[in-house]
Scaffold this active site. Structure first.
Site, PDB file in Angstrom:
ATOM      1  N   GLY A  16       0.843  -1.189   0.000  1.00  0.00           N
ATOM      2  CA  GLY A  16       0.000   0.000   0.000  1.00  0.00           C
ATOM      3  C   GLY A  16       0.871   1.229   0.000  1.00  0.00           C
ATOM      4  O   GLY A  16       2.039   1.179   0.398  1.00  0.00           O
ATOM      5  N   ARG A  17       0.310   2.348  -0.465  1.00  0.00           N
ATOM      6  CA  ARG A  17       1.078   3.589  -0.508  1.00  0.00           C
ATOM      7  C   ARG A  17       0.160   4.783  -0.305  1.00  0.00           C
ATOM      8  O   ARG A  17      -1.019   4.730  -0.667  1.00  0.00           O
ATOM      9  CB  ARG A  17       1.830   3.714  -1.837  1.00  0.00           C
ATOM     10  CG  ARG A  17       0.934   3.750  -3.034  1.00  0.00           C
ATOM     11  CD  ARG A  17       1.591   3.244  -4.286  1.00  0.00           C
ATOM     12  NE  ARG A  17       2.000   1.861  -4.198  1.00  0.00           N
ATOM     13  CZ  ARG A  17       1.176   0.839  -4.371  1.00  0.00           C
ATOM     14  NH1 ARG A  17      -0.108   1.036  -4.595  1.00  0.00           N
ATOM     15  NH2 ARG A  17       1.622  -0.391  -4.282  1.00  0.00           N
ATOM     16  N   ASP A  74      -9.498  -0.586  -7.489  1.00  0.00           N
ATOM     17  CA  ASP A  74      -8.253  -0.036  -8.018  1.00  0.00           C
ATOM     18  C   ASP A  74      -8.243   0.053  -9.538  1.00  0.00           C
ATOM     19  O   ASP A  74      -7.714   1.016 -10.101  1.00  0.00           O
ATOM     20  CB  ASP A  74      -7.038  -0.808  -7.489  1.00  0.00           C
ATOM     21  CG  ASP A  74      -7.151  -2.317  -7.597  1.00  0.00           C
ATOM     22  OD1 ASP A  74      -8.058  -2.811  -8.301  1.00  0.00           O
ATOM     23  OD2 ASP A  74      -6.342  -3.020  -6.966  1.00  0.00           O
ATOM     24  N   GLY A 133       1.861  -0.379 -12.649  1.00  0.00           N
ATOM     25  CA  GLY A 133       3.243  -0.792 -12.450  1.00  0.00           C
ATOM     26  C   GLY A 133       3.841  -1.527 -13.632  1.00  0.00           C
ATOM     27  O   GLY A 133       5.042  -1.425 -13.901  1.00  0.00           O
TER      28      GLY A 133
END
Length: 471
Positions: free
Chosen positions: A15-16, A238, A403
């Protein structure tokens, strides 16, 4: 004084906390906190530690305070399908079981005793995935019916975290659709379906759209983190957020939200719940402003993430890509085969598949990674053929966000296997899309096309021709 917006983006492996602000007409993104995530094996059951995750969410908020960068608003996005059941005291009933757990084995047949698969698809437009919420709830009904009897509320994972921050329960649309219980016609809960399956409809909150305000931090949270903040619903799934960050306003764009999963598809204004669509295994997940994300779930970089942990050498993803690019092994595996969902050894699963299908068995980092990357790219090519056949449209560019946009070798292969140009970036698409909804709510952008144009100008985008050459 800069105005900040915070995205808390929690994926299956990490997580960020990402802060965004507008600087000279461009979106500036800054990572302020990162933490690990993963399912824990709890007495043989794969579970999420939501208490630890919420502690990490608060730790990241405290970091914002330390930096003196207090967000005007924030929102949380996560993966789909997983949820918590809350009792009358708002306590979680049972474990927060993760989607990779095997408890849903055979639950599809239990669901089909009440409604045929074809009818379920016609109603919801959601592709069959054995871990969808509709099958998870059947597993609860079969093994712990008392949980459903005691449940006063069901909340998807990001909805639960928003509730812990504000004390307000809301069920956000894009994440809710992944569970296969939302009508593709009304964009609301299919209460008739719930009755058929014996799921108590009272526990389902009304559906809220991205951009809705949940509320402000509770007094207890304000005291703990040191500030107040408005919580605005992003697209809490997401992929729903990532698709918002696709840097084009071309209605015929094909995207790949490339991360642990590869979600590949197009945006549509109406769902396609036809039998041809179902047989091709496409899904109609909800998107921003009631757009539909017409896509296919592909196993994605989970396979590379898994083999990376098994390699004896501690290699970066860039190094793994480099080694794979040196190999010419022809073997291809079916990335969507269930044997790759949660194997004890991903390397062994890849080798066993090749052996079973009489192909060359890969050995070593380069060959194993090459098989996975080539298999993913071939799957992308097959998926585009399916989309073009169903829609009657042709597409010239694949937009890779997330990513996986950093995986240069995979982007080259994607161009070669699809015969399309590839646009790769932005890499932090999910956080950007999360923040875009907050900025739209706050009037920073007049509309989504304006936001997408800004994204294209704000972040690094790499482009590849049909032969995989960067230009």
């Amino acid at each position: 004084m800069e105005k900040y917006y915070l995205a808390v983006d929690i994926g299956a492996s990490s997580g960020r906390h990402m802060l965004a602000s507008m600087v000279d007409g461009k979106m500036h993104l800054e990572e302020v906190y990162r933490f690990p995530n993963g399912m824990d094996n709890k007495d043989g059951t794969l579970c999420w530690d939501v208490d630890r995750l919420f502690s990490e969410i608060k730790n990241g908020l405290k970091k914002c305070k330390e930096l003196g960068k207090i967000p005007a608003s924030m929102g949380i996005d996560t993966w789909g399908v997983d949820y918590v059941l809350l009792d009358k005291d708002d306590k979680i009933l049972g474990d927060t079981v993760g989607y990779r757990d095997s408890r849903t084995t055979g639950m599809d047949e239990k669901v089909y005793e009440k409604i045929f698969l074809e009818d379920l698809y016609k109603r919801t437009g959601i592709q069959k995935q054995i871990f969808n919420t509709v099958y998870q709830l059947m597993a609860v009904k079969e093994t712990h019916p008392e949980y459903l009897e005691q449940a006063e509320a069901i909340l998807m994972i990001p909805d639960y975290f928003h509730f812990l921050l504000t004390g307000v329960k809301k069920m956000e649309y894009t994440n809710a659709t992944t569970g296969q219980l939302i009508s593709a016609v009304t964009n609301d809960w299919d209460y008739e379906l719930m009755d058929m399956l014996g799921y108590p409809s009272k526990m389902f909150q009304p559906v809220s759209m991205p951009g809705a305000v949940v509320g402000n931090f509770s007094k207890a949270i304000q005291e703990e983190v040191g500030f107040d903040c408005k919580v605005v619903l992003p697209a809490t799934h997401d992929t729903g957020s990532a698709v918002l960050a696709v840097p084009t306003n071309n209605d015929n764009a094909i995207y790949i939200s490339s991360g642990t999963w590869s979600l590949m598809g197009i945006e549509r204004k109406e769902a396609d719940c036809s039998m041809d669509s179902m047989k091709a295994n496409f899904t109609n997940e909800g998107g921003y402003d009631h757009r539909f994300r017409y896509l296919k779930n592909i196993m994605g970089l989970w396979m590379i993430q898994s083999v990376k942990k098994e390699f004896e050498e501690d290699l970066s993803y860039g190094e793994i890509c480099a080694r794979a690019s040196q190999e010419a092994i022809p073997s291809i595996v079916d990335c969507n085969d269930n044997c790759f969902l949660a194997p004890d050894s991903m390397i062994q699963a890849v080798q066993d598949f090749c052996k079973k299908t009489n192909q060359q068995i890969p050995d070593g980092v380069g060959e194993i990674a090459a098989v996975i990357y080539n298999s993913l790219a071939k799957c992308y090519g097959d998926t585009i053929e399916g989309i073009e056949a169903i829609t009657g449209n042709t597409y010239d560019t694949v937009y890779v966000v997330g990513g996986g946009a950093n995986a240069g070798y995979l982007n080259e292969l994607t161009a070669k296997y699809t015969g399309k140009q590839v646009s790769a970036g932005p890499t932090e698409a999910t956080a950007i899309g999360n923040i875009v909804v907050q900025m739209l709510h706050d009037g920073v952008f007049a509309n989504l096309p304006e936001a997408r144009a800004c994204i294209g100008e704000s972040f690094d985008i790499k482009k590849y021709d049909e032969n995989g050459k960067q230009f």
